[in-house]
Design a protein around this motif. Sequence first.
Motif, mmCIF file in Angstrom:
data_model
loop_
_atom_site.group_PDB
_atom_site.id
_atom_site.type_symbol
_atom_site.label_atom_id
_atom_site.label_comp_id
_atom_site.label_asym_id
_atom_site.label_seq_id
_atom_site.Cartn_x
_atom_site.Cartn_y
_atom_site.Cartn_z
ATOM 1 N N PHE A 95 0.811 -1.229 0.000
ATOM 2 C CA PHE A 95 0.000 0.000 0.000
ATOM 3 C C PHE A 95 0.849 1.287 0.000
ATOM 4 C CE2 PHE A 95 -3.821 -2.333 2.137
ATOM 5 C CZ PHE A 95 -4.236 -2.787 0.898
ATOM 6 N N PRO A 96 1.888 1.400 0.848
ATOM 7 C CA PRO A 96 2.649 2.661 0.819
ATOM 8 C C PRO A 96 3.356 2.905 -0.522
ATOM 9 C CG PRO A 96 3.116 1.437 2.832
ATOM 10 C CD PRO A 96 2.352 0.517 1.938
ATOM 11 N N HIS A 97 3.844 1.828 -1.167
ATOM 12 C CA HIS A 97 4.505 2.018 -2.466
ATOM 13 C C HIS A 97 3.509 2.535 -3.497
ATOM 14 C CE1 HIS A 97 8.274 0.284 -1.245
ATOM 15 N NE2 HIS A 97 7.681 -0.823 -0.819
ATOM 16 N N ILE A 98 2.312 1.938 -3.476
ATOM 17 C CA ILE A 98 1.297 2.383 -4.440
ATOM 18 C C ILE A 98 0.877 3.815 -4.117
ATOM 19 C CG2 ILE A 98 -1.007 1.929 -5.369
ATOM 20 C CD1 ILE A 98 -0.574 -1.052 -4.724
ATOM 21 N N ALA A 99 0.729 4.111 -2.826
ATOM 22 C CA ALA A 99 0.306 5.461 -2.426
ATOM 23 C C ALA A 99 1.323 6.512 -2.874
ATOM 24 C CB ALA A 99 0.117 5.517 -0.909
ATOM 25 N N MET A 100 2.617 6.225 -2.672
ATOM 26 C CA MET A 100 3.639 7.197 -3.078
ATOM 27 C C MET A 100 3.611 7.404 -4.588
ATOM 28 S SD MET A 100 6.905 6.634 -0.571
ATOM 29 C CE MET A 100 6.844 4.869 -0.285
ATOM 30 N N ALA A 101 3.361 6.324 -5.324
ATOM 31 C CA ALA A 101 3.328 6.436 -6.788
ATOM 32 C C ALA A 101 2.104 7.224 -7.248
ATOM 33 C CB ALA A 101 3.337 5.038 -7.411
ATOM 34 N N VAL A 102 0.960 6.981 -6.622
ATOM 35 C CA VAL A 102 -0.241 7.697 -7.072
ATOM 36 C C VAL A 102 -0.114 9.185 -6.745
ATOM 37 C CG1 VAL A 102 -1.735 7.295 -5.042
ATOM 38 C CG2 VAL A 102 -2.768 7.634 -7.239
ATOM 39 N N ARG A 103 0.563 9.479 -5.636
ATOM 40 C CA ARG A 103 0.778 10.890 -5.299
ATOM 41 C C ARG A 103 1.629 11.580 -6.367
ATOM 42 N NH1 ARG A 103 3.209 12.741 0.508
ATOM 43 N NH2 ARG A 103 5.085 11.821 -0.375
ATOM 44 N N VAL A 104 2.676 10.892 -6.815
ATOM 45 C CA VAL A 104 3.541 11.459 -7.860
ATOM 46 C C VAL A 104 2.744 11.655 -9.156
ATOM 47 C CG1 VAL A 104 5.528 10.965 -9.357
ATOM 48 C CG2 VAL A 104 5.682 10.529 -6.898
ATOM 49 N N LEU A 105 1.955 10.651 -9.545
ATOM 50 C CA LEU A 105 1.210 10.761 -10.805
ATOM 51 C C LEU A 105 0.102 11.818 -10.704
ATOM 52 C CD1 LEU A 105 0.975 7.060 -12.049
ATOM 53 C CD2 LEU A 105 2.579 8.849 -12.728
ATOM 54 N N ALA A 106 -0.467 11.983 -9.504
ATOM 55 C CA ALA A 106 -1.499 13.015 -9.321
ATOM 56 C C ALA A 106 -0.903 14.410 -9.518
ATOM 57 C CB ALA A 106 -2.120 12.893 -7.932
ATOM 58 N N GLU A 107 0.405 14.549 -9.218
ATOM 59 C CA GLU A 107 1.088 15.836 -9.388
ATOM 60 C C GLU A 107 1.686 15.987 -10.775
ATOM 61 O OE1 GLU A 107 1.069 18.180 -7.186
ATOM 62 O OE2 GLU A 107 0.175 17.047 -5.539
ATOM 63 N N GLY A 108 1.550 14.961 -11.616
ATOM 64 C CA GLY A 108 2.112 15.035 -12.969
ATOM 65 C C GLY A 108 3.587 14.687 -13.029
ATOM 66 N N GLY A 109 4.122 14.065 -11.989
ATOM 67 C CA GLY A 109 5.555 13.726 -11.954
ATOM 68 C C GLY A 109 5.850 12.393 -12.622
ATOM 69 N N ASP A 110 7.136 12.054 -12.634
ATOM 70 C CA ASP A 110 7.582 10.778 -13.217
ATOM 71 C C ASP A 110 7.963 9.816 -12.100
ATOM 72 O OD1 ASP A 110 7.346 11.598 -15.884
ATOM 73 O OD2 ASP A 110 9.259 12.689 -15.727
#
Length: 391
Positions: free
Chosen positions: A215-230
């Motif tokens: 869950f934390p790995h997915i959460a960190m990734a979704v946060r990055v994608l929500a901000e438009g990051g890579d």
Amino acid sequence: MMYLAKHYNTADRKSFRTATRLYAGKNARLDLGQILSAAPVLLVTDTRFADSDAAKGLQVVGRVEVNSEPRLDQFETEVAKLPASRPQAVVAIGGGSAIDMAKALHAFLSFGRHDVRDQERPAGAPGLIAVPTTAGSGSETSRFFILSDRSGTKLSHRAWSFAPDVAILDPIFLQQAGAERVLLGMFDAFVHLWETYICRNEQSSFVDMLCLESFPHIAMAVRVLAEGGDLSEQMLSALQRSSAYGGMAIANVRTGFIHTLGESLAAHVSISHPESLYVFFDTVLDHYAPALAEKIDRVNRRFAAEIPGGYTVARMRQDWGRAFERHGVTARIKRALSSTRPDIDGLLETVARDKVLPRENPVFLEASDIRHIAASAFESFAPRAVRNLVP
Ligand SMILES: [Fe+2]
């Protein structure tokens, strides 16, 4: 062992099974030839990975290319073209569709038919290796494959024999996949883990470990994608592991409310599997969240330990919404629902066939609850798009 083959977890009897060795790391795909030595293989690939360097060094005696969700007619065509001598392994390089087709062909090579259920693999059957190029379906570790019949109905097949022996996870494939595909895949993986985590009886602490790790790995990734990051290579590798863990998790349970609703909707509306899940995600969580306070709190504590800035499940739900908006997913779902106008009665009929769901959902479900949840979900995406909202 027949008893265990049919065992599902109860409140006081827990088991966990996985059949797949994970082999992960940068350039791990290039070891495939060594892993298989000179064994003759049937190679099943997505069309775009037909020339993948992962296949270098393989002794390929038969090739199958998959460019859409696997269908029974394509499967039968490929069966007719199988090499005369049986390959020692079936290798899939591709997304969930290629892996599912490989599983169906592997089943045919093992049993002489693809539609066996809950069978163990017979002696002398070929090996099965998956090199997933996407992360999400969990097919690289699960005991399921989906094959559509002639009417387009998706039929799920289940046996531990279908679980790959080895899944090779190389982050290069996700680096090439593009943000939207990664986002949709990681949402599917998240829902696999989530729906297993919140099962009432079929859940187990074995699966909780996989969920709380992922869950934390997915959460960190979704946060990055929500901000438009890579996403970094490290994050992509974590998503590949989360997908594999999600496949292991769902292979140990039989149901999930979001999947049951989503699969039913996807049979009527032309949207992808993860998109169909997202239609119901928030309304289903709203429905049972009060009964899950303890479990959600456990995830929040895990987030607090792993993610700086006071992250929570509630924040994650907002980030899914922002990421799907940003990457055009929400708009596409709205268009698909508005143009197809799904019939809620047809949807509920399919859901009613799931006999495990009422026992495993965190709160008891009446038919009227399901109608209300589905109606709320549709209304939030495409008001007036759905027929028969009022019984
Ligand atoms: Fe799924």
